[in-house]
Scaffold this motif. Structure first.
Motif, PDB file in Angstrom:
ATOM      1  N   LYS A 257       0.853  -1.178   0.000  1.00 26.92           N
ATOM      2  CA  LYS A 257       0.000   0.000   0.000  1.00 26.92           C
ATOM      3  C   LYS A 257       0.894   1.233   0.000  1.00 26.92           C
ATOM      4  O   LYS A 257       1.699   1.421   0.909  1.00 26.92           O
ATOM      5  CB  LYS A 257      -0.918   0.015   1.229  1.00 26.92           C
ATOM      6  N   LYS A 275      -1.095  -7.959  -3.956  1.00 26.23           N
ATOM      7  CA  LYS A 275      -2.213  -7.081  -3.592  1.00 26.23           C
ATOM      8  C   LYS A 275      -1.655  -5.661  -3.591  1.00 26.23           C
ATOM      9  O   LYS A 275      -0.775  -5.331  -2.788  1.00 26.23           O
ATOM     10  CB  LYS A 275      -2.775  -7.451  -2.225  1.00 26.23           C
ATOM     11  N   THR A 277      -2.396  -1.573  -3.475  1.00 25.21           N
ATOM     12  CA  THR A 277      -3.242  -0.421  -3.213  1.00 25.21           C
ATOM     13  C   THR A 277      -2.392   0.815  -3.448  1.00 25.21           C
ATOM     14  O   THR A 277      -1.406   1.035  -2.743  1.00 25.21           O
ATOM     15  CB  THR A 277      -3.767  -0.423  -1.762  1.00 25.21           C
ATOM     16  N   GLU A 299      -6.443  -2.062  -5.902  1.00 26.10           N
ATOM     17  CA  GLU A 299      -7.342  -1.027  -5.417  1.00 26.10           C
ATOM     18  C   GLU A 299      -6.752   0.312  -5.816  1.00 26.10           C
ATOM     19  O   GLU A 299      -5.757   0.764  -5.248  1.00 26.10           O
ATOM     20  CB  GLU A 299      -7.516  -1.091  -3.896  1.00 26.10           C
ATOM     21  N   SER A 300      -7.356   0.930  -6.811  1.00 29.54           N
ATOM     22  CA  SER A 300      -6.799   2.172  -7.343  1.00 29.54           C
ATOM     23  C   SER A 300      -7.765   2.784  -8.351  1.00 29.54           C
ATOM     24  O   SER A 300      -8.613   2.099  -8.925  1.00 29.54           O
ATOM     25  CB  SER A 300      -5.453   1.907  -8.018  1.00 29.54           C
ATOM     26  N   GLU A 322     -10.897  -3.297  -7.074  1.00 30.07           N
ATOM     27  CA  GLU A 322     -11.560  -2.496  -6.057  1.00 30.07           C
ATOM     28  C   GLU A 322     -11.289  -1.022  -6.342  1.00 30.07           C
ATOM     29  O   GLU A 322     -10.270  -0.665  -6.952  1.00 30.07           O
ATOM     30  CB  GLU A 322     -11.038  -2.878  -4.656  1.00 30.07           C
ATOM     31  N   PRO A 324     -11.076   2.903  -4.427  1.00 28.92           N
ATOM     32  CA  PRO A 324     -10.897   3.489  -3.091  1.00 28.92           C
ATOM     33  C   PRO A 324     -12.227   3.969  -2.509  1.00 28.92           C
ATOM     34  O   PRO A 324     -13.179   4.274  -3.243  1.00 28.92           O
ATOM     35  CB  PRO A 324      -9.953   4.667  -3.353  1.00 28.92           C
TER      36      PRO A 324
END
Length: 442
Positions: A257, A275, A277, A299-300, A322, A324
């Motif tokens: 992340k 994973k 982010t 996730e972005s 995903e 945010p």
């Protein structure tokens, strides 16, 4: 054995000591000594102990013991158990005094006391300097943030000096020095959570923990990890470095992340699960070494940059997408060059999972799709259907599913049974070859 005898006398002391170690809390262990001679004897053999400041405070309020200063009790326990102690957990946080989004308490909120400052030289030496220090295998310390955040502590160098056989180490809520830090060749698991580390480039971390298999850096900055034996890594980067690099030839799992690294380098030829982010990808990216990547979670909002780099040139098998929490409606339409491109990317993956936020935004994009006549290898799809969405809006997505595809649709709990039945009937009629599964989500 007579009826009046202690039933615990029949159990070996080693078994009772192991049971007490699973009870863990030192206060409970102390109380058990009063219940049985067998437990009294076994308590001196206990291999695992947990000492929690909140539990001690509760006992004092309830009229129990616990009058000793908290830091003193850890040294007393280590002295009492000595070379039999294998695992020590000290918790002065208990969910309080921990940093949330900010790394520092406001000026004037510092706690001048040091009774809960567990990463200080005095606190660590109290237990590490006993006979327990050289034989401990696991240590976990959660410091009290208002006392620890403004004092540089020497926990790491001291632990590396005394605890030569340590395998697992976890430190939370502290400002840590690395001056005098020695190599810890037996340490395979390290967790640093909400830590200000006086090792800006992580050079000392890379040098002194060369045998790490598992590394968790939560709220810890730094530009580079270079660990040849690392297998799993979770890194929530607290700063915004110009460059971010991970060199780990044996790593198979990475949860990263970060915000906006100007340069991102992932040199991990064994990495199979990633994973990621990230807010925005920088201009320089080096991921040519991800030859084993099969499972990807993103996730972005920066999908225009991420999809070509991590999907087009990789043999991805499973993909989870995903958005945010800050993402607004219609943002996916603005961020993706064209919905047809996004569908083509999904069609090249074997298994796809679309989270609730991503599902909602993707459905808004599907009306703009024009070309769904391309080859697909999609075998398994999971999508969350929001309320007030008609069945026909998902047809472009289902068109890219192969005849043998398994599609799981999760309906929002706010939608009615009638909507479920109409949608399921329409989809099964339109795509009878697809294997359908149904469920709900909140």
């Amino acid at each position: 054995m007579s009826a009046a005898g202690d039933p615990l006398d029949a159990l070996p002391a080693a078994v009772l000591a192991d049971i007490l170690g699973r009870v863990a809390d030192s206060g409970d262990i102390a109380a058990s000594r009063l219940a049985s001679r067998a437990l009294l004897s076994a308590s001196y053999l206990c291999p695992r102990v947990r000492i929690c400041a909140a539990d001690r405070a509760r006992r004092r309020r309830e009229g129990g013991g616990g009058t000793l200063p908290f830091r003193t009790s850890s040294g007393n326990v280590a002295t009492l158990l000595g070379s039999r102690l294998r695992s020590l957990e000290l918790d002065a946080a208990d969910g309080q005094g921990s940093p949330d989004d900010a790394m520092w308490v406001e000026e004037g909120e510092f706690d001048e006391a040091d009774d809960l400052h567990l990463t200080s030289r005095e606190a660590v030496t109290a237990w590490a300097g006993t006979d327990a220090g050289p034989v401990l295998r696991e240590v976990e310390i959660a410091d009290y943030w208002p006392q620890a955040c403004w004092r540089k502590a020497e926990a790491l160098p001291l632990i590396s000096h005394f605890c030569l056989n340590l395998v697992r180490l976890g430190l939370r809520n502290a400002w840590l020095s690395v001056d005098g830090l020695k190599e810890m060749l037996n340490l395979t698991h390290l967790t640093l959570e909400f830590i200000r580390l006086d090792d800006e480039n992580l050079d000392r971390l890379n040098e002194c923990f060369p045998c790490l298999h598992t590394l968790n850096l939560i709220g810890v900055g730094g530009p580079k990890i270079h660990l040849p034996q690392l297998k799993t890594c979770r890194w929530e980067v607290s700063n915004v470095p110009q460059s971010l690099a991970i060199h780990a030839p044996n790593m198979v799992f990475l949860d990263l992340k970060c915000v906006r690294p100007g340069m991102l380098i992932l040199d991990a030829p064994s990495l199979s699960t990633l994973k990621l982010t990230i807010e925005k990808l920088g201009a320089a990216v080096g991921v040519d070494g991800l030859v084993s990547l099969r499972n990807l979670s993103i996730e972005s909002l920066d999908l225009n940059s991420l999809l070509p780099i991590f999907i087009e040139n990789q043999a991805i098998k499973t993909l989870e997408l995903e958005l945010p929490h800050s993402a607004k409606q219609y943002v996916l339409i603005e961020e993706v060059n064209h919905p047809d491109y996004l569908l083509r990317m999904l069609a090249g993956i074997s298994e796809v999972k679309l989270t609730p936020r991503f599902s909602c935004e993707l459905i808004r994009c599907l009306a703009l799709c024009r070309d769904t006549q391309f080859q697909s290898c999609l075998k398994k799809l999971l999508i969350h259907m929001p309320p007030l969405v008609s069945a026909c809006e998902l047809l472009p997505l289902f068109k890219i599913c192969t005849p043998s595809c398994e599609v799981t649709v999760l309906f929002h709990t706010d939608s009615t049974d009638g909507i479920h039945e109409v949608a399921m009937s329409a989809w099964k009629t339109k795509f009878p070859e697809i294997r359908w599964q149904w469920g709900t989500w909140d």
